[in-house]
Design a protein around this motif. Sequence first.
Motif, PDB file in Angstrom:
ATOM      1  N   GLY A 135       0.795  -1.223   0.000  1.00  0.00           N
ATOM      2  CA  GLY A 135       0.000   0.000   0.000  1.00  0.00           C
ATOM      3  C   GLY A 135       0.824   1.268   0.000  1.00  0.00           C
ATOM      4  O   GLY A 135       1.851   1.360   0.657  1.00  0.00           O
ATOM      5  N   ALA A 158      11.190   1.050   2.882  1.00  0.00           N
ATOM      6  CA  ALA A 158      10.922   0.769   4.294  1.00  0.00           C
ATOM      7  C   ALA A 158      10.863  -0.734   4.522  1.00  0.00           C
ATOM      8  O   ALA A 158      10.532  -1.502   3.621  1.00  0.00           O
ATOM      9  CB  ALA A 158       9.614   1.425   4.726  1.00  0.00           C
ATOM     10  N   LYS A 177      -5.946   5.862   2.976  1.00  0.00           N
ATOM     11  CA  LYS A 177      -5.274   5.463   1.749  1.00  0.00           C
ATOM     12  C   LYS A 177      -4.206   4.400   2.059  1.00  0.00           C
ATOM     13  O   LYS A 177      -3.716   4.341   3.180  1.00  0.00           O
ATOM     14  CB  LYS A 177      -4.622   6.710   1.161  1.00  0.00           C
ATOM     15  N   GLY A 211      -0.931   2.467   2.754  1.00  0.00           N
ATOM     16  CA  GLY A 211       0.390   2.835   3.229  1.00  0.00           C
ATOM     17  C   GLY A 211       0.505   4.084   4.074  1.00  0.00           C
ATOM     18  O   GLY A 211       1.612   4.509   4.402  1.00  0.00           O
ATOM     19  N   VAL A 212      -0.598   4.689   4.461  1.00  0.00           N
ATOM     20  CA  VAL A 212      -0.506   5.925   5.251  1.00  0.00           C
ATOM     21  C   VAL A 212      -0.219   5.631   6.720  1.00  0.00           C
ATOM     22  O   VAL A 212       0.169   6.526   7.468  1.00  0.00           O
ATOM     23  CB  VAL A 212      -1.797   6.771   5.165  1.00  0.00           C
ATOM     24  N   THR A 243      -0.293   0.899  11.781  1.00  0.00           N
ATOM     25  CA  THR A 243       0.436   1.575  12.851  1.00  0.00           C
ATOM     26  C   THR A 243      -0.531   2.271  13.806  1.00  0.00           C
ATOM     27  O   THR A 243      -0.431   2.132  15.025  1.00  0.00           O
ATOM     28  CB  THR A 243       1.408   2.608  12.240  1.00  0.00           C
ATOM     29  N   GLN A 252      -2.108 -10.074   7.001  1.00  0.00           N
ATOM     30  CA  GLN A 252      -0.691  -9.736   7.089  1.00  0.00           C
ATOM     31  C   GLN A 252      -0.136 -10.121   8.450  1.00  0.00           C
ATOM     32  O   GLN A 252       1.054 -10.357   8.592  1.00  0.00           O
ATOM     33  CB  GLN A 252      -0.492  -8.239   6.879  1.00  0.00           C
ATOM     34  N   ASN A 307      -0.861  11.322   9.953  1.00  0.00           N
ATOM     35  CA  ASN A 307       0.308  10.574  10.421  1.00  0.00           C
ATOM     36  C   ASN A 307       1.583  11.054   9.737  1.00  0.00           C
ATOM     37  O   ASN A 307       1.539  11.572   8.624  1.00  0.00           O
ATOM     38  CB  ASN A 307       0.083   9.083  10.132  1.00  0.00           C
ATOM     39  N   ALA A 308       2.695  10.871  10.433  1.00  0.00           N
ATOM     40  CA  ALA A 308       4.027  11.140   9.878  1.00  0.00           C
ATOM     41  C   ALA A 308       4.228  12.608   9.519  1.00  0.00           C
ATOM     42  O   ALA A 308       4.658  12.949   8.425  1.00  0.00           O
ATOM     43  CB  ALA A 308       4.287  10.234   8.671  1.00  0.00           C
ATOM     44  N   PRO A 313       3.594  12.325  14.881  1.00  0.00           N
ATOM     45  CA  PRO A 313       4.871  12.752  14.304  1.00  0.00           C
ATOM     46  C   PRO A 313       5.485  11.719  13.362  1.00  0.00           C
ATOM     47  O   PRO A 313       5.231  10.524  13.493  1.00  0.00           O
ATOM     48  CB  PRO A 313       5.761  12.928  15.540  1.00  0.00           C
ATOM     49  N   LEU A 354       3.580   6.578  19.779  1.00  0.00           N
ATOM     50  CA  LEU A 354       2.403   7.130  19.098  1.00  0.00           C
ATOM     51  C   LEU A 354       1.167   7.013  19.990  1.00  0.00           C
ATOM     52  O   LEU A 354       0.303   7.902  19.991  1.00  0.00           O
ATOM     53  CB  LEU A 354       2.184   6.433  17.751  1.00  0.00           C
TER      54      LEU A 354
HETATM   55  N1  LIG Z   1       4.640   8.060  12.044  1.00  0.00           N
HETATM   56  C1  LIG Z   1       5.408   7.364  11.206  1.00  0.00           C
HETATM   57  N2  LIG Z   1       6.675   7.773  10.937  1.00  0.00           N
HETATM   58  C2  LIG Z   1       7.468   7.089  10.102  1.00  0.00           C
HETATM   59  N3  LIG Z   1       7.096   5.988   9.444  1.00  0.00           N
HETATM   60  C3  LIG Z   1       5.847   5.528   9.643  1.00  0.00           C
HETATM   61  C4  LIG Z   1       4.937   6.186  10.528  1.00  0.00           C
HETATM   62  N4  LIG Z   1       3.772   5.504  10.524  1.00  0.00           N
HETATM   63  C5  LIG Z   1       3.955   4.466   9.676  1.00  0.00           C
HETATM   64  N5  LIG Z   1       5.179   4.470   9.147  1.00  0.00           N
HETATM   65  C6  LIG Z   1       5.719   3.523   8.182  1.00  0.00           C
HETATM   66  O1  LIG Z   1       4.960   3.643   6.994  1.00  0.00           O
HETATM   67  C7  LIG Z   1       4.754   2.386   6.397  1.00  0.00           C
HETATM   68  C8  LIG Z   1       3.249   2.112   6.281  1.00  0.00           C
HETATM   69  O2  LIG Z   1       2.693   2.013   7.587  1.00  0.00           O
HETATM   70  P1  LIG Z   1       1.511   0.980   7.881  1.00  0.00           P
HETATM   71  O3  LIG Z   1       1.934  -0.369   7.480  1.00  0.00           O
HETATM   72  O4  LIG Z   1       1.063   1.217   9.262  1.00  0.00           O
HETATM   73  O5  LIG Z   1       0.442   1.552   6.874  1.00  0.00           O
HETATM   74  P2  LIG Z   1      -0.854   0.834   6.295  1.00  0.00           P
HETATM   75  O6  LIG Z   1      -1.759   1.951   5.940  1.00  0.00           O
HETATM   76  O7  LIG Z   1      -1.347  -0.179   7.239  1.00  0.00           O
HETATM   77  O8  LIG Z   1      -0.242   0.161   5.014  1.00  0.00           O
HETATM   78  P3  LIG Z   1      -0.892  -0.958   4.062  1.00  0.00           P
HETATM   79  O9  LIG Z   1      -1.718  -0.185   3.078  1.00  0.00           O
HETATM   80  O10 LIG Z   1       0.293  -1.598   3.427  1.00  0.00           O
HETATM   81  O11 LIG Z   1      -1.694  -1.868   4.948  1.00  0.00           O
HETATM   82  C9  LIG Z   1       5.456   1.384   7.251  1.00  0.00           C
HETATM   83  O12 LIG Z   1       6.717   1.159   6.695  1.00  0.00           O
HETATM   84  C10 LIG Z   1       5.568   2.072   8.591  1.00  0.00           C
HETATM   85  O13 LIG Z   1       6.657   1.617   9.320  1.00  0.00           O
END
Ligand SMILES: Nc1ncnc2c1ncn2[C@@H]1O[C@H](COP(=O)(O)OP(=O)(O)OP(=O)(O)O)[C@@H](O)[C@H]1O
Lengths: 380, 310
Positions: A20, A256, B16, B18-19, B23, B47, B224-225, B287, B302
């Motif tokens: 994603g 990542a 969306k 990967g956002v 996490t 997963q 996020n981030a 952050p 977080l």
């Molecule tokens: N606050 C943050 N700061 C830095 N990196 C982050 C932060 N939050 C998430 N990430 C990184 O961003 C990436 C995506 O995070 P995460 O897997 O939680 O997203 P997701 O929306 O569940 O993704 P997917 O669509 O793949 O399920 C990961 O590599 C994670 O380590």
Amino acid sequence: MSALAAALEGREVVVCAGPGGVGKTTSAAAIGLAMAARGRRVAVLTIDPARRLADSLGLEEIGGEERRVDPERLSAAGVEASGELWAAMLDAKRTWDELIERHAPDERTRDAVLGNRIYKELSSAVAGSQEYMAMEKLHELHAEGRYDLLVLDTPPTRNALDFLDAPERLSRFIDSRSLRLFLRGNRGSLKLLGRSSQALFAVLRRITGVDLLEDMAEFFHSFGGMSEGFERRAREVNALLADGARTTFVVVASPAEEAVDEAIFFRRRLRESGLPFGAAVVNRVHSAPGAMADPGLQGELVELVGENLARRVVRNDGDWRALAERDRLGLERLAAELEGELLVRVPDLDDDVHDLDGLVRVNEHLFASETTSRRRARLA
Amino acid sequence: MSSSLLDKRLVFVTGKGGVGRTTVAAALGLAAARRGKRAIVCEVAQQERVSRALGGVGVGFEETELAPGLWAISVDPQRAMEEYLRDRIGSRRLSELVLENRLFQYLTAATPGMRELLTMGKVWELAQLERRTPEAAPYDIVIVDAPATGHGLGIMRTPRTFRDVARVGPIRRQADIIHSFVTGPKTGVLCVARPEEMPVNETLQFRRALEADMGIALDAVAVNALYPERFSAAEAARIESLDGRGSVAARTALEAALGEHARARTQRSQLRRLRRETDDVPVLTLPFLFTPSVGLTEWGRLAAELERSL
Ligand SMILES: Nc1ncnc2c1ncn2[C@@H]1O[C@H](COP(=O)(O)OP(=O)(O)OP(=O)(O)O)[C@@H](O)[C@H]1O
Ligand SMILES: Nc1ncnc2c1ncn2[C@@H]1O[C@H](COP(=O)(O)OP(=O)(O)OP(=O)(O)O)[C@@H](O)[C@H]1O
Ligand SMILES: [Mg+2]
Ligand SMILES: [Mg+2]
């Protein structure tokens, strides 16, 4: 020619898949743009119900019908395309309807399906029905032959590759013998089943209710006459995807840790399914010159900008170096898995990519000629 | 506002791809557990990220406690169906007969949306105070690490679709109960975004679609981030005015500072746009973490941020 252009040369279908948010849609659009610039007639097809592809191509509207990206917009972004760039978003409901219209053996069957209540509900539900229809749309566009190249953008799920099995699952089901038996002459059909099956269905009826079971029977029954068409198409689309001369898969990832894990998973899945792999694109890479900060840095910065600001500059420098180091390790791990297969790096651009200008900048990296990319690699 | 998010029984975390949905779902689970709640994070995409990061191995379909008060499960539609059938039929042997029947297998495999329905059924079941699962204890809060926005909405809508497909009978009743719960006051929806153009657009679209399709309001947005704002505009100008002075190392560091300043500014303007266009929906921020990977420690950080804003 760049390595990626070489990998895509002569292909009719490119599938962008990966975890994603790493840039699948961006990459699909960028590849489409680059190939249109090289004179090909390209359609980019997104399965995602969200509007991202339209946004990045600057299309106001996007739907089941392909839309052409205005050549003037392309020129404004500095792309003189001798080919054409089209885009469409999968409209599952509409693709179902067209499929039925095309394959129904007669009008009665067609109307029976299109008018079936269950059909109406299920075909317009987003969940689940997308996968079948993505393959269907791909097949249709490919068979029509209006485009030289179809670029397929996939949605962000680990199961993204499940859509590959979808046509087969559907046709196998429609063709199943016991189903035929079950469905023969719908209403009274349950009587025709063997005694044990009858007992079973008595149980099932308790769970689902009589009506639902019969409605479902009628629903699948109405597909009866179409099973051959379905099967043939499933075979054809699977053959198309497995044919390395016509199709290639591009696995998109970020550097990542989790994304690299997923990319490795995708690469293996392709290998297991016998599907052709073209390249891995690692997007949004951070880089820093040298992993270690200079020990004299702090002192020098204090002189240049003063104590207070220098401290934060050093801290910031360390953070971004750490990020670059993380990315380097991720890339290394993926490269090891790929054993020499093509891996293209695209940096994290400082202005996020959401329009044609952004795609043009992405393409400077995606399609960098080998000498420039080698030079870049040396610099990094 | 969002204090009420932790008071919900069921929270969908979407956004969306990967956002940071996973996490944020994990951090929210930790935050709830720290408040003394019995919380479960429910992954639906096979997963098992949450459990693997916490426990080393995937938990699968078993409800497993990973940290005090924090449980996890990875919903497998097939297992959910087995559980449902056993409960409805009341006999393990009979339900196994049904499951082994090829026709039944085909029927469930081919029906579009069946997997999603089964997943929603299990999520609903986890959120009930009277658990159907034998000997299972109830949870105070169930946090669903839902699929990305488009499909996230699709999965939430599935019970209604099946309610309408089955005009009468047990499936209709069951689907209707689930739909009512999902659109009712005990359920919350949190959308995760990044402060970037496309994720912000997608968040705004999602909010509209949620209202139009499901008739429910978005409870909160988590941005996020977010990069720190380490440098003021005046400081950036001062760095720029150095105009290439200094050693290579110093110039690189100063450029990195300018780079972050620019990125942080772009992010802030996206954040402002999001706030402006979401009216009264609470927007919280998390952050950007410069750590090599994001695991339990980072979720803890977080979670602390979330607790502060909840
Ligand atoms: N606050 C943050 N700061 C830095 N990196 C982050 C932060 N939050 C998430 N990430 C990184 O961003 C990436 C995506 O995070 P995460 O897997 O939680 O997203 P997701 O929306 O569940 O993704 P997917 O669509 O793949 O399920 C990961 O590599 C994670 O380590
Ligand atoms: N090289 C890049 N530099 C900076 N930003 C980028 C780059 N590539 C993509 N982006 C941004 O990253 C985000 C994710 O990109 P994109 O939407 O293409 O990913 P995706 O894999 O299709 O996501 P999804 O899984 O949600 O479908 C977008 O906000 C996009 O603008
Ligand atoms: Mg996408
Ligand atoms: Mg996730």
